[in-house]
Scaffold this motif. Structure first.
Motif, PDB file in Angstrom:
ATOM      1  N   ILE A 470       0.860  -1.174   0.000  1.00 33.51           N
ATOM      2  CA  ILE A 470       0.000   0.000   0.000  1.00 33.51           C
ATOM      3  C   ILE A 470       0.899   1.227   0.000  1.00 33.51           C
ATOM      4  N   TYR A 471       0.686   2.095  -0.976  1.00 35.24           N
ATOM      5  CA  TYR A 471       1.394   3.366  -1.019  1.00 35.24           C
ATOM      6  C   TYR A 471       0.513   4.420  -0.364  1.00 35.24           C
ATOM      7  N   GLY A 472       0.971   4.985   0.721  1.00 34.02           N
ATOM      8  CA  GLY A 472       0.231   6.049   1.393  1.00 34.02           C
ATOM      9  C   GLY A 472       0.644   7.394   0.829  1.00 34.02           C
ATOM     10  N   LYS A 473      -0.244   8.023   0.087  1.00 38.61           N
ATOM     11  CA  LYS A 473       0.087   9.233  -0.671  1.00 38.61           C
ATOM     12  C   LYS A 473      -0.611  10.453  -0.076  1.00 38.61           C
ATOM     13  N   PRO A 474       0.125  11.501   0.266  1.00 40.43           N
ATOM     14  CA  PRO A 474      -0.508  12.707   0.808  1.00 40.43           C
ATOM     15  C   PRO A 474      -1.283  13.443  -0.284  1.00 40.43           C
ATOM     16  N   SER A 475      -2.413  14.045   0.108  1.00 45.49           N
ATOM     17  CA  SER A 475      -3.255  14.729  -0.867  1.00 45.49           C
ATOM     18  C   SER A 475      -3.839  15.995  -0.277  1.00 45.49           C
ATOM     19  N   ALA A 476      -3.451  17.141  -0.828  1.00 44.09           N
ATOM     20  CA  ALA A 476      -4.020  18.418  -0.405  1.00 44.09           C
ATOM     21  C   ALA A 476      -5.478  18.516  -0.847  1.00 44.09           C
ATOM     22  N   ILE A 477      -5.774  17.949  -2.015  1.00 47.13           N
ATOM     23  CA  ILE A 477      -7.156  17.985  -2.514  1.00 47.13           C
ATOM     24  C   ILE A 477      -8.062  17.221  -1.566  1.00 47.13           C
ATOM     25  N   LEU A 478      -7.608  16.062  -1.113  1.00 55.20           N
ATOM     26  CA  LEU A 478      -8.409  15.275  -0.178  1.00 55.20           C
ATOM     27  C   LEU A 478      -8.615  16.026   1.131  1.00 55.20           C
ATOM     28  N   ALA A 479      -7.583  16.719   1.600  1.00 52.67           N
ATOM     29  CA  ALA A 479      -7.720  17.496   2.837  1.00 52.67           C
ATOM     30  C   ALA A 479      -8.828  18.533   2.697  1.00 52.67           C
ATOM     31  N   ASP A 480      -8.848  19.225   1.572  1.00 52.20           N
ATOM     32  CA  ASP A 480      -9.901  20.224   1.338  1.00 52.20           C
ATOM     33  C   ASP A 480     -11.265  19.554   1.197  1.00 52.20           C
ATOM     34  N   ARG A 481     -11.296  18.405   0.498  1.00 49.83           N
ATOM     35  CA  ARG A 481     -12.575  17.742   0.270  1.00 49.83           C
ATOM     36  C   ARG A 481     -13.165  17.208   1.569  1.00 49.83           C
ATOM     37  N   LEU A 482     -12.323  16.630   2.416  1.00 47.10           N
ATOM     38  CA  LEU A 482     -12.834  16.130   3.694  1.00 47.10           C
ATOM     39  C   LEU A 482     -13.453  17.250   4.515  1.00 47.10           C
ATOM     40  N   GLU A 483     -12.785  18.404   4.512  1.00 41.58           N
ATOM     41  CA  GLU A 483     -13.309  19.542   5.262  1.00 41.58           C
ATOM     42  C   GLU A 483     -14.659  19.972   4.720  1.00 41.58           C
ATOM     43  N   SER A 484     -14.758  20.107   3.396  1.00 47.10           N
ATOM     44  CA  SER A 484     -16.020  20.566   2.808  1.00 47.10           C
ATOM     45  C   SER A 484     -17.106  19.502   2.919  1.00 47.10           C
ATOM     46  N   ASP A 485     -16.724  18.217   2.724  1.00 50.46           N
ATOM     47  CA  ASP A 485     -17.717  17.138   2.831  1.00 50.46           C
ATOM     48  C   ASP A 485     -18.290  17.053   4.241  1.00 50.46           C
ATOM     49  N   GLU A 486     -17.424  17.215   5.247  1.00 48.27           N
ATOM     50  CA  GLU A 486     -17.902  17.149   6.625  1.00 48.27           C
ATOM     51  C   GLU A 486     -18.842  18.307   6.926  1.00 48.27           C
TER      52      GLU A 486
END
Length: 1050
Positions: A470-486
């Protein structure tokens, strides 16, 4: 039922309990016995050995085939009351009275373990049947579920203790990678695919009825094992088990149903199929800094009962990764452009075959998806080129020494993991238990292995078979999406509930809190007699001091004729300070404490790099005049020591001292002192080695910045400490700024860096700031003093300066906290962490300390006031107050909080109410808190290493008597309820007054605005920041400039 205890230990049965197996470990004084009830099926394993602490591990195999989190939620709900004791907190209140610091528990992929540790056996035996009643017969009320598991608060946000915990974990790289790996390597129908902690989405729909059904299936006596470690009378234990525990169980008429299947062993989970081909997947985790990721490779490991192969893989892992000269570390870490900062190879016991996991930390994003192939290529080269058998023999011997060291310091914890695995996957008759525990035999067998056998092992498990990655890849887009989705999810939840639904949710929470907080009838507590402190067996320590006077010591050293005479027979006269603290042990540790008080501020940020490179630089030996390469230094240290460590301070205090410790077998005492001298005075600051160390630190910083607890500690320290604080200079938020500049300077002006390092060392080795210590078996040393004189003879006699205290490095705001708050947004987290600070008493012998210490226990105790009103309300997973006597600061902290400002407000209400009498506590509560402190004191001196080092720390650093820690017990007993109330009024109220305190909060983006507005509303001047905007000094428990070989030096 009662029975004579004269021959009990030898009898094959007692009441319902049959002796299944008894085994005396030949290499230790540990006697292992396994008992099982022929009626209820309850399993009991006792490890009998001499120790002041008795530990209990109560294990339930918990198999689940979904992500509901039933095992984890049960772990929490068990403590909410039981059939015979139907009140929240009664178990922990009784545990405190039993000379314990309360109960604890953990949930793993295949079991839940409930723990307790008491000072002495008396309290343990009293508590045992009550604890088992909570495990087997908890109340499991809807009210407990609401506060402890999940609820929606009046603002429409989700909360609850378990929910807050998982909110802080679910989207961290470690959890995301581990969950995806478990689903990649385990097929449908396997319980190993589950998130036993509970995913947030599942927790939001979980019901208490589901948890009750799960408990009824798995929490049964024939699926429970009580592991008890320490000095407990077997007759007394069997009497309690038969007369109280078994009586309660049989009254419930438990018996295995006809279709009962042993979890994991006889279910579909056992049908594991090894990987047929290599499988690769990428998992993104939320992170604005996309520079580094993580990697997890999993191989098919050994059979769960193949102990020799398991130990061989453990030794092979140490050979490959345990030091800077280990093959994998040397290729991937110890370079100027490291491909990672840490490599760990571990085996997790599972049914059918174990999982062999290779975890790699802080991998540059550009290299992430090729690193697994490069690892396999490296392993092939290692196998084809041949193993260094001299080093392999050294690794085996060192692992053996470390095992004996752990055997001396933590026998219960050392064997608990093996015993738990045996209960989960081993033979029910206990036949395999002796073989599983006999590590000495395994080491002996492995010492005879040929190179071909080791290469075959490497080929079979790590080179030839397919693997999963498993490659654990950092994602700025995911960070923003999690915030907005929550935010969208919560807004939709608020709209769905509307005003009426929110009011109903608030009412449900209020009702649950009121029910859970019903006062415990005094009869439950007063019927539980307090144990006697006189029954605790303390480890005796003898001390003697040589050399120049230590101006810090306020009390004369406690000597002993035997030790004094022994040291005096060595007629060497030492011109510098050395204290000897003797305990019965197979080992001895030498320590150097070097003052940083006069270090120029511009050199303080270098201390992290200095300590990080300390044991891996070339040196010129004083004895031979020969220059050793860094590899020769590392190999020699590995060969001749048990462990070595370089850090700032001791046990969280005295961060303005650099400490170097080397632990060795007694026969290596002279060599340890020689190493100490060579490492301190004669290391060579090689540019290449400094580049390697700095590069490793730089690459580890993005991962450190993702940890909310690390960052909030650093941020809090930035508010209260000045640039003269070395501890602050060594922390993550400061190093983020310093290390890149150091890296550049090493490339463009390396001579300047080396000059700075030489200058740093010049200040460290000033005789006026040097203190040495020897802890361990001093009486076994033929010449305790002469080796010091031989290698440190150039040190001049001079008066010692006082030990530097943290108070002297406080900033103006730290000396007079007022109004300031900083709220830092951290994209990698969803929950929040906070630390509030105010001025307090200072000094280790302060007259008011006993009252404050008891007050802290009243607030912090498991099921104490903070626990009930903050954790119990689902506002935070962790909460507590702490007192720093060295700095003169009092702190209030919340950990993984769903609402840090509301937690602060609730804590303020509690302190105010206790201070003005609108809320009260009685003598019974006070007695429980004092008893809990007895455990804390006993634990601090519960091993030979701890007892000796505490003796040194008390006399040399704190300036108090040798037995100060235990002497305080009498002063604690004299503290009254009114004393505690006065301490709360005078010292704790200012902690919640913005005019007299400062605050640091680290939060996920979704909570930042609410936290800021809340703090402003009560009078704080709030500054909002993002971690990427700039760096500033900070303090952190996880980044104190501490570097070691990963072993315990206590």
């Amino acid at each position: 039922m009662s029975q004579s205890s004269i021959s009990l230990a030898q009898e094959p049965s007692f009441g319902n309990f049959d002796l299944i197996r008894r085994h005396n470990l030949g290499f230790s004084d540990v006697l292992v016995s396994k008992w099982r009830s022929r009626v209820s099926g309850l399993n009991v394993i006792h490890l009998d050995y001499e120790a002041p602490i008795v530990k209990g591990y109560f294990v339930v195999p918990t198999e689940i085939f979904n992500d509901s989190g039933c095992p984890h939620t049960l772990e929490h709900l068990v403590f909410m009351g039981s059939e015979q004791y139907p009140y929240k907190g009664v178990l922990d209140n009784l545990a405190n009275r039993a000379f314990s610091e309360g109960t604890n528990a953990w949930t793993d992929i295949d079991h839940t373990c409930y723990t307790i540790a008491t000072a002495g056996q008396e309290g343990f035996l009293q508590l045992l049947p009550i604890y088992v009643d909570h495990v087997l017969y908890p109340t499991l009320t809807k009210h407990g579920f609401v506060t402890e598991v999940h609820h929606i608060n009046s603002k429409g946000a989700d909360s609850g203790v378990v929910y807050s915990e998982m909110q802080g974990r679910e989207n961290t790289p470690g959890d995301l990678i581990a969950l995806r790996m478990s689903r990649l390597i385990n097929g449908p129908g396997s319980a190993y695919r589950s998130e036993t902690g509970g995913l947030m989405e599942a927790l939001r729909s979980l019901t208490v009825e589901q948890i009750r059904d799960y408990h009824q299936t798995y929490y049964v006596p024939y699926n429970l094992c009580l592991i008890i470690a320490g000095k407990v009378s077997m007759p007394s234990l069997l009497n309690v088990l038969q007369d109280q525990v078994e009586r309660s169980i049989t009254s419930h008429q438990h018996s295995p149903p006809p279709n009962w299947k042993r979890p994991f062993v006889e279910t579909a989970t056992a049908n594991r199929v090894p990987l047929q081909q290599t499988r690769k997947e990428t998992v993104e985790f939320p992170e604005k800094d996309e520079s580094t990721g993580e990697l997890l490779m999993t191989f098919v490991g050994s059979s769960p009962n193949d102990y020799l192969t398991a130990k061989a893989l453990e030794v092979l892992a140490s050979y490959l990764t345990s030091s800077p000269v280990a093959p994998l570390n040397k290729e991937f870490i110890e370079t100027a452009s490291p491909l990672c900062t840490d490599i760990s190879l571990t085996e997790n016991t599972r049914m059918t075959f174990c999982d062999l996991e290779l975890y790699v930390a802080s991998v540059p994003a550009r290299d992430l998806q090729t690193l697994d192939v490069r690892f396999r290529d490296a392993l092939r080269r290692i196998a084809s080129g041949g193993l260094d058998m001299q080093r392999m023999r050294m690794v085996i011997e060192r692992e053996k020494r470390k095992f004996y060291s752990a055997l001396e310091s933590s026998r219960g914890d050392l064997f608990s993991g093996v015993i738990i695995s045996e209960f989960l996957y081993g033979r029910e008759d206990g036949e395999s238990l002796p073989a599983a525990m006999n590590e000495v035999v395994l080491f002996t067998k492995l010492a005879t292995w040929s190179e071909a056998e080791w290469v075959d092992l490497l080929q079979k498990y790590l080179i030839s078979p397919p693997y999963a990655v498993i490659y654990g890849k950092p994602s700025a887009i995911l960070a923003d999406r999690l915030e907005s989705d929550e935010k969208v999810r919560v807004d939709e939840q608020i709209a769905r509930l509307d005003k009426e639904g929110l009011a109903k949710a608030a009412s449900e929470l209020q009702t649950a809190q009121a029910y859970n907080d019903r006062p415990i009838p005094s009869r439950f507590l007063t019927s539980f007699p307090l144990p006697s402190v006189g029954n605790i067996s303390w480890i005796p320590v003898q001390s003697v001091r040589n050399g120049v006077p230590n101006t810090q010591a306020a009390n004369p050293v406690v000597g002993n004729d035997e030790l004094t005479s022994h040291v005096a027979r060595d007629r060497s006269e030492l011109p510098f300070f050395v204290q000897y603290d003797h305990v019965k042990s197979d080992f001895v540790t030498v320590h150097a404490f070097m003052s940083l008080a006069e270090l120029p501020d511009n050199l303080r940020p270098y201390v992290t790099t200095y300590l990080g490179s300390f044991f891996s630089l070339p040196i010129t030996q004083q004895r031979t005049g020969r220059t050793l390469s860094h590899e020769e230094v590392i190999n020699s240290l590995e060969n001749e020591t048990v462990s070595y460590e370089g850090s700032l301070g001791l046990n969280g205090y005295f961060g303005e001292l650099a400490r170097i410790s080397l632990k060795v077998e007694v026969v290596q005492y002279d060599k340890a002192i020689a190493w100490l001298s060579d490492l301190i005075f004669r290391s060579e600051f090689d540019t290449e080695r400094l580049e390697v160390t700095a590069a490793k630190i730089q690459q580890s910083l993005p991962e450190a910045k993702r940890d909310g607890n690390t960052v909030v500690s650093s941020l809090s320290g930035a508010l209260v400490y000045a640039s003269s604080s070395t501890t602050q200079a060594a922390t993550v938020l400061n190093q983020v700024d310093f290390i890149p500049r150091l890296m550049e300077k090493l490339k463009t002006a390396p001579d300047e860096v080396i000059a700075d390092m030489l200058d740093l060392r010049k200040y460290l080795v000033r005789p006026s700031g040097l203190r040495f210590g020897v802890t361990g078996n001093i009486l076994a040393l033929p010449q305790p003093k002469a080796p010091w004189l031989r290698v440190f003879k150039s040190l001049s006699t001079t008066e010692l300066q006082p030990v530097p205290f943290a108070y002297n490095t406080l900033s103006p705001l730290g000396r007079s906290p007022r109004n300031k708050a900083v709220v830092l947004t951290l994209p990698s987290i969803e929950s929040a962490y906070a630390i509030h600070s105010t001025s307090a008493i200072r000094g280790f012998d302060h007259a008011e300390y006993p009252a404050l210490r008891v007050a802290l226990e009243v607030l912090n105790a498991t099921e104490g006031f903070f626990w009930r009103f903050i954790r119990g309300a689902g506002l935070a997973y962790g909460v507590g107050a702490s007192l720093d006597l060295e700095a003169g600061l009092l702190h209030f902290s919340t950990y993984r909080s769903s609402n840090p400002f509301q937690a602060f407000q609730e804590a303020r209400k509690v302190i105010q109410a206790l201070s003005d009498g609108t809320m009260s506590f009685d003598e019974t509560t006070l007695d429980s808190c004092k008893s809990a402190i007895v455990y804390a004191v006993t634990q601090s001196v519960s091993t030979p290493g701890r007892a000796a080092l505490t003796s040194f720390g008390n006399q040399v650093l704190r300036g108090v008597s040798q037995n100060h820690t235990s002497d305080l017990l009498k002063k604690y007993q004299a503290v009254t309820v009114q004393d505690v109330i006065e301490a709360l009024r005078v010292h704790f109220l200012p902690l919640f007054d913005p005019e007299r305190s400062v605050a640091a909060v680290v939060t996920g983006p979704a909570k930042a605005t609410d936290v800021t507005h809340g703090l402003e509303s009560v009078g704080f001047e709030v500054e909002q920041r993002e971690i990427s905007s700039e760096a500033w000094l900070g303090d952190t428990e996880d980044s104190e400039g501490e570097f070691s070989d990963g072993s315990d030096t206590s």
